[in-house]
Design a protein around this motif. Sequence first.
Motif, PDB file in Angstrom:
ATOM      1  N   ALA A  54      15.181  11.209  -5.424  1.00 28.49           N
ATOM      2  CA  ALA A  54      15.067   9.600  -5.066  1.00 28.49           C
ATOM      3  C   ALA A  54      15.048   9.628  -3.591  1.00 28.49           C
ATOM      4  N   VAL A  55      16.105  10.484  -2.927  1.00 29.79           N
ATOM      5  CA  VAL A  55      16.170  10.240  -1.380  1.00 29.79           C
ATOM      6  C   VAL A  55      14.780  10.850  -0.884  1.00 29.79           C
ATOM      7  N   ALA A  56      14.130  11.824  -1.400  1.00 19.30           N
ATOM      8  CA  ALA A  56      12.959  12.229  -0.686  1.00 19.30           C
ATOM      9  C   ALA A  56      11.755  11.370  -0.851  1.00 19.30           C
ATOM     10  N   LEU A  57      11.914  10.604  -2.007  1.00 16.74           N
ATOM     11  CA  LEU A  57      11.107   9.550  -1.932  1.00 16.74           C
ATOM     12  C   LEU A  57      11.287   8.320  -1.323  1.00 16.74           C
ATOM     13  N   SER A  58      12.458   8.190  -0.982  1.00 12.15           N
ATOM     14  CA  SER A  58      12.805   7.047  -0.053  1.00 12.15           C
ATOM     15  C   SER A  58      12.459   7.320   1.460  1.00 12.15           C
ATOM     16  N   SER A 112      14.371  21.456 -26.551  1.00 13.35           N
ATOM     17  CA  SER A 112      14.327  20.624 -25.657  1.00 13.35           C
ATOM     18  C   SER A 112      13.941  21.349 -24.343  1.00 13.35           C
ATOM     19  N   GLN A 113      12.730  22.093 -24.430  1.00 19.54           N
ATOM     20  CA  GLN A 113      12.036  22.859 -23.232  1.00 19.54           C
ATOM     21  C   GLN A 113      11.371  21.731 -22.381  1.00 19.54           C
ATOM     22  N   ILE A 114      11.690  21.922 -20.916  1.00 17.02           N
ATOM     23  CA  ILE A 114      11.254  20.986 -19.963  1.00 17.02           C
ATOM     24  C   ILE A 114       9.724  21.343 -19.561  1.00 17.02           C
ATOM     25  N   GLN A 115       8.908  20.331 -19.766  1.00 14.31           N
ATOM     26  CA  GLN A 115       7.609  20.564 -19.209  1.00 14.31           C
ATOM     27  C   GLN A 115       7.203  19.147 -18.671  1.00 14.31           C
ATOM     28  N   ARG A 116       6.194  19.878 -17.762  1.00  9.05           N
ATOM     29  CA  ARG A 116       5.419  18.466 -16.898  1.00  9.05           C
ATOM     30  C   ARG A 116       4.839  17.654 -17.915  1.00  9.05           C
ATOM     31  N   ALA A 117       4.691  16.270 -17.711  1.00  2.00           N
ATOM     32  CA  ALA A 117       4.072  15.217 -18.222  1.00  2.00           C
ATOM     33  C   ALA A 117       2.814  14.862 -17.529  1.00  2.00           C
ATOM     34  N   ARG A 118       2.198  14.209 -18.246  1.00  2.00           N
ATOM     35  CA  ARG A 118       0.810  13.883 -17.617  1.00  2.00           C
ATOM     36  C   ARG A 118       0.845  12.706 -16.531  1.00  2.00           C
ATOM     37  N   ALA A 119      -0.006  12.929 -15.542  1.00  9.62           N
ATOM     38  CA  ALA A 119       0.223  11.936 -14.392  1.00  9.62           C
ATOM     39  C   ALA A 119      -0.051  10.503 -14.969  1.00  9.62           C
ATOM     40  N   GLY A 120       0.832   9.652 -14.672  1.00  8.10           N
ATOM     41  CA  GLY A 120       0.687   8.144 -14.934  1.00  8.10           C
ATOM     42  C   GLY A 120       2.055   7.568 -15.437  1.00  8.10           C
ATOM     43  N   VAL A 121       2.219   6.527 -15.064  1.00  5.89           N
ATOM     44  CA  VAL A 121       3.620   5.812 -15.292  1.00  5.89           C
ATOM     45  C   VAL A 121       3.119   4.234 -15.571  1.00  5.89           C
ATOM     46  N   ILE A 122       3.887   3.705 -16.439  1.00  4.80           N
ATOM     47  CA  ILE A 122       3.786   2.089 -16.621  1.00  4.80           C
ATOM     48  C   ILE A 122       5.117   1.574 -16.010  1.00  4.80           C
ATOM     49  N   ALA A 123       4.881   0.548 -15.027  1.00  4.63           N
ATOM     50  CA  ALA A 123       5.535  -0.058 -14.347  1.00  4.63           C
ATOM     51  C   ALA A 123       5.363  -1.637 -13.855  1.00  4.63           C
ATOM     52  N   ARG A 182       0.857  -1.298   0.079  1.00  8.53           N
ATOM     53  CA  ARG A 182       0.096   0.082   0.118  1.00  8.53           C
ATOM     54  C   ARG A 182       0.789   1.298  -0.037  1.00  8.53           C
ATOM     55  N   VAL A 183       1.712   1.351   0.885  1.00  8.61           N
ATOM     56  CA  VAL A 183       2.492   2.525   1.065  1.00  8.61           C
ATOM     57  C   VAL A 183       3.412   2.532  -0.392  1.00  8.61           C
ATOM     58  N   LEU A 184       3.901   1.348  -0.959  1.00 11.45           N
ATOM     59  CA  LEU A 184       4.585   1.752  -2.240  1.00 11.45           C
ATOM     60  C   LEU A 184       3.784   2.395  -3.163  1.00 11.45           C
ATOM     61  N   GLY A 185       2.569   1.692  -3.244  1.00  6.11           N
ATOM     62  CA  GLY A 185       1.354   2.615  -4.074  1.00  6.11           C
ATOM     63  C   GLY A 185       1.507   3.868  -3.995  1.00  6.11           C
ATOM     64  N   GLU A 186       1.484   4.471  -2.634  1.00  5.39           N
ATOM     65  CA  GLU A 186       1.326   5.812  -2.477  1.00  5.39           C
ATOM     66  C   GLU A 186       2.523   6.572  -2.757  1.00  5.39           C
ATOM     67  N   VAL A 187       3.603   6.058  -2.865  1.00  6.48           N
ATOM     68  CA  VAL A 187       4.770   6.634  -3.258  1.00  6.48           C
ATOM     69  C   VAL A 187       4.924   6.698  -4.607  1.00  6.48           C
ATOM     70  N   LEU A 188       4.422   5.617  -5.281  1.00 10.44           N
ATOM     71  CA  LEU A 188       4.374   5.838  -6.935  1.00 10.44           C
ATOM     72  C   LEU A 188       3.308   6.579  -7.319  1.00 10.44           C
ATOM     73  N   ALA A 189       2.348   7.000  -6.537  1.00 14.29           N
ATOM     74  CA  ALA A 189       1.241   7.934  -7.017  1.00 14.29           C
ATOM     75  C   ALA A 189       1.807   9.235  -6.756  1.00 14.29           C
ATOM     76  N   GLU A 215       4.012  14.296  -9.209  1.00 14.21           N
ATOM     77  CA  GLU A 215       4.815  15.708  -8.853  1.00 14.21           C
ATOM     78  C   GLU A 215       6.080  15.465  -9.707  1.00 14.21           C
ATOM     79  N   HIS A 216       6.667  14.447 -10.230  1.00 13.81           N
ATOM     80  CA  HIS A 216       7.938  14.359 -10.320  1.00 13.81           C
ATOM     81  C   HIS A 216       8.198  13.550 -11.846  1.00 13.81           C
ATOM     82  N   LEU A 217       7.264  14.069 -12.771  1.00  8.71           N
ATOM     83  CA  LEU A 217       7.353  13.421 -14.240  1.00  8.71           C
ATOM     84  C   LEU A 217       7.489  14.538 -15.072  1.00  8.71           C
TER      85      LEU A 217
END
Length: 521
Positions: free
Chosen positions: A220-224, A165-176, A143-150, A155-157
């Motif tokens: 990564a450290v903050a997510l950890s 190569s302008q940096i822009q936010r991506a849509r929320a969602g990953v494939i894992a 459950r907590v792993l799913g919270e971190v991935l959410a 926030e971090h995509l």
Amino acid sequence: MTFKQVSLGSAYRYYLRQVAVGDGRRPRGKNLDQAQGEAGVPPGVWMGRALPAVGLSSGQTVTEGQMRNLFGEGRHPDAERIVDDRLAAGDTPAVAERAACLGYRVQKWSGIDLVFRPPGSVQVLWALGTDPVRRILEDLHARVLGEVLAGVESEHLWVRVGRDSQIQRARAGVIAARFRHFEDRDGGPLLHDHVLLSVKVRRLDDQWGTLHTRPFLEYAVALSELYNQRLMEEICQQFDLATVPRYPTPGMRPVMELAGIPEQLIDFTATRNAATMRQLAADEQTYRDRTGRRPTVKIRHRLMARASQATRPAKKTAHPLPVLRARWRASALARFGQALIDNLLDAARKAACAIRQAARTTVDIAAAALEVTAVVAVHHGGRFRHRHLLAEARRHLARTLQGHPAPPLTATAITTAAIRDHCLPADLPAPRRPLPLAHRTFTPAWAPEPTTATSTPTAHRLHHHARAEAALRTVRARTNSHPPRSAPPAAPAPPAQAAGPRQPDLQGQPPSGPRLGPAGR
């Protein structure tokens, strides 16, 4: 939580041959389902909010072909089916192949392997506790792993778009793809999950793009720390437990463990960590003898990764979890006795009673912001960023509340107050194109840099000078090890340098520069 980048090409085969079948080796000639059944590990499952975009659902089993397509070639997980359907519809092979691609071809990295593992005291309770306790701990871990991935998805995509190569936010969602393991390479208890995150994400225009990995990995450290904080909160709420700081390494930050779990049991189960720490001590002494100074935090993290790799044994045959638990219990009974092993949870609850009554249940945001800023300034040499404050804020909450749940967004509020009340910007002013918060550098307000406008270009010049010297040494080393067949003409003597500020001699120092590697705790 640790991470490792997965390169495009054949790197995915390592996950199919070893990671997907537990901490063992997949026998030749056996398909993935049969090998997972014999190893006693659950099959890999898909997770992430971007799964519907590729026709997958959360919890669906990961197949070998899908791993090859997504992580080996950067294509759609079901690329073969899409190509066949397009060819049957009358499309040309080139059009059918383009339909099976997820945007442009990935150039280097196809994924990121995130490894989530609970602290040592939780591993002891999971390995030696009863079956109901084990199942609850596994559910809380998932459950907590799913919270971190959410949180990662929200926030971090980031992606790069356009010719510049302008940096822009991506849509929320990953494939894992998630794979669960039960033991370490020494056969000791180690509940951990490998979450293989694809770099394919959707841009704001609904087209597929490639994840900009550097901003993601910087957090990564903050997510950890978020995973550690939330997992201990959930476990303490579920079992009426509390946490206490443990100092496995003198002079370093403490690790929050469950109160009442003996340290001898934690050390008894963490055999890999003991070997790594012995190698790390030897490497630190070698570094001090060679340089005459103590390693910094960043260098120590690199030495830790090197020591872990040097003491890493070969993978052995994986065994089902019931067999492993029986072996761990027999070994612990022979070492510590039945009275201690059978009453682990009761002892932890007794130790938690006084701690939970004395621990604070509210957080003083102003006081926490000052303390977090002071700690980060000491550990990072007076120059730090938003991610450092956020990670330390989560550590502060874990130390202060000792298992009590923190209100949502408390760490964010502490970080915001720290930047507003106790930090000064250390970057050059850029009114036309201001830096995003994640890329801004700060210094403590009580010890600002004397001349920010001049010290930053000087630091940049020294940095680029060091990189140039390192590149020159690399070229010279390659030339000496592989001499040309015909001697090149002698180079003209360099002109005499004009009088000016003397640059430091960097010839005798090792190459330096930013590197990405496992995040320390």
